[in-house]
Design a protein around this motif. Structure first.
Motif, PDB file in Angstrom:
ATOM      1  N   ASN A  39      17.324  52.492   5.426  1.00 27.89           N
ATOM      2  CA  ASN A  39      17.902  51.439   6.251  1.00 27.89           C
ATOM      3  C   ASN A  39      18.715  51.986   7.423  1.00 27.89           C
ATOM      4  O   ASN A  39      19.443  52.969   7.313  1.00 27.89           O
ATOM      5  CB  ASN A  39      18.781  50.498   5.412  1.00 27.89           C
ATOM      6  CG  ASN A  39      19.780  51.216   4.527  1.00 27.89           C
ATOM      7  OD1 ASN A  39      19.619  51.254   3.315  1.00 27.89           O
ATOM      8  ND2 ASN A  39      20.822  51.786   5.106  1.00 27.89           N
ATOM      9  N   HIS A  40      18.546  51.324   8.566  1.00 22.77           N
ATOM     10  CA  HIS A  40      19.308  51.607   9.781  1.00 22.77           C
ATOM     11  C   HIS A  40      19.092  53.031  10.312  1.00 22.77           C
ATOM     12  O   HIS A  40      19.970  53.608  10.945  1.00 22.77           O
ATOM     13  CB  HIS A  40      20.806  51.351   9.556  1.00 22.77           C
ATOM     14  CG  HIS A  40      21.083  50.084   8.800  1.00 22.77           C
ATOM     15  ND1 HIS A  40      20.684  48.846   9.259  1.00 22.77           N
ATOM     16  CD2 HIS A  40      21.682  49.851   7.601  1.00 22.77           C
ATOM     17  CE1 HIS A  40      21.037  47.915   8.386  1.00 22.77           C
ATOM     18  NE2 HIS A  40      21.627  48.500   7.363  1.00 22.77           N
ATOM     19  N   GLU A 205      15.991  46.453  13.326  1.00 24.07           N
ATOM     20  CA  GLU A 205      16.260  46.839  11.937  1.00 24.07           C
ATOM     21  C   GLU A 205      17.644  47.471  11.811  1.00 24.07           C
ATOM     22  O   GLU A 205      18.360  47.264  10.825  1.00 24.07           O
ATOM     23  CB  GLU A 205      15.184  47.807  11.445  1.00 24.07           C
ATOM     24  CG  GLU A 205      15.194  48.070   9.939  1.00 24.07           C
ATOM     25  CD  GLU A 205      16.121  49.190   9.509  1.00 24.07           C
ATOM     26  OE1 GLU A 205      16.511  49.209   8.330  1.00 24.07           O
ATOM     27  OE2 GLU A 205      16.470  50.045  10.358  1.00 24.07           O
ATOM     28  N   ASP A 208      20.330  44.504  11.733  1.00 25.63           N
ATOM     29  CA  ASP A 208      19.964  43.274  11.026  1.00 25.63           C
ATOM     30  C   ASP A 208      21.086  42.766  10.128  1.00 25.63           C
ATOM     31  O   ASP A 208      20.955  41.737   9.484  1.00 25.63           O
ATOM     32  CB  ASP A 208      18.673  43.464  10.232  1.00 25.63           C
ATOM     33  CG  ASP A 208      18.829  44.386   9.027  1.00 25.63           C
ATOM     34  OD1 ASP A 208      19.856  45.094   8.939  1.00 25.63           O
ATOM     35  OD2 ASP A 208      17.926  44.410   8.179  1.00 25.63           O
TER      36      ASP A 208
END
Length: 319
Positions: A39-40, A205, A208
């Motif tokens: 993530n990220h 992303e 988000d």
């Protein structure tokens, strides 16, 4: 004795800084191509070590770590089977660095296949076609690394007082910033993208979830001096008018972020305290105005060898 906050003269080492940024992009694109997405984009970053910046273990071939040794001024690759390879950081072109780097990965049993275009730079030139001669100022690179060690220490201290989702302290090779990011736990509006040479879906992303983020740039990209920054996404109403510390911090209209010049930290009687005040006050502005659940998300700042007390959820002490 050396100061923990060395002087950083951006104009004096600007060309070397640009070169180091691009060299890290080459290694970063290799890591990006071989590491499962986290993530990220946390899977693509570098981390500060006592010697420089490391990729950590990349799952390619026998497993490969890339270290930018900013004391001995070389790129060192270490494989999981014990083999090592290296080449010197020196005045060179990006194309020469790319060739040396691909050779190092091959020597270690890896596959040097990755996208050859820089990210987050206007008018990017492919690595293999960038034949501009670039300098390498060894002393300036050492000072930059010493600054990163101090920044890493303070960012990690700040990180300890948050129980919610928080990023590692890491360096993004795209924008060449060192950052630490806290999350409210709530979804954020779709990011508009539009970052130069970065796919919109990557930016979307990355943002988000609601964030309060802080970091450090060595200079460039609209700030022609080394500086710390802090922003919130989405920025709550009134964020830009929030009172923040220390006195040298200010709201930058063009960048829509709070800025604290590095020189203000370097010149402060207690640089660590000055930077911590900036990190804490900008976070509190984002959290209070954004109505984060601070009782749930925060705790007392961590101390060596002391277990966090169980009542820290309801009695946070971040002094």
């Amino acid at each position: 004795m050396s100061t923990p906050w060395p002087e950083l003269d951006y104009f004096g080492w600007r060309d070397t800084c640009s070169a180091l940024h691009l060299y890290l992009q080459v290694a970063g694109k290799y890591r990006l191509a071989h590491t499962p997405w986290v993530n990220h984009s946390w899977h693509a970053t570098f981390y500060v070590t006592p010697r420089g910046l490391t990729s950590s273990l990349i799952p390619d071939g026998p497993g490969i770590e890339i270290l930018f040794d900013l004391h001995e001024h070389q790129v060192v690759g270490t494989a999981g089977d014990g083999h090592t390879a290296s080449f010197p950081l020196r005045p060179m072109t990006v194309a020469e660095f790319h060739t040396d780097f691909c050779g190092l990965v091959s020597d270690l049993g890896g596959s040097p296949k990755f996208d050859g275009q820089p990210n987050e730079l206007p008018n990017p030139v492919p690595f293999t076609k960038d034949h501009r001669d670039r300098p390498y100022d060894r002393d300036a690179v050492r000072r930059y690394h010493r600054a990163l060690v101090s920044i890493d220490r303070v960012f990690k201290t700040f990180r300890t007082s948050f129980l919610g989702k928080c990023s590692p302290v890491h360096l993004f090779w795209g924008s060449f910033d060192m950052a630490v990011t806290r999350f409210s736990g709530r979804r954020a509006p779709l990011h508009g993208g539009g970052i130069p040479a970065l796919p919109d879906d990557v930016a979307q992303e990355a943002y988000d979830r609601e964030v309060s983020s802080a970091g450090f740039w060595p200079g460039g990209g609209g700030i022609e001096y080394p500086a710390f920054y802090a922003y919130a996404y989405p920025a709550p109403d009134g964020f830009r008018f929030a009172p923040v510390q220390p006195d040298a911090a200010f709201w930058h209209e063009g960048m829509s972020e709070f800025i604290l010049p590095y020189d203000a930290v370097q010149a402060a009687e207690d640089g660590d305290a000055a930077l911590l005040a900036f990190l804490q006050s900008t976070y509190e502005a984002a959290a209070d105005l954004g109505q984060w659940d601070r009782d749930l998300l925060e705790c007392r700042r961590g101390r060596p060898s002391i277990v966090r007390p169980t009542d820290a959820l309801t009695n946070p002490d971040t002094r």
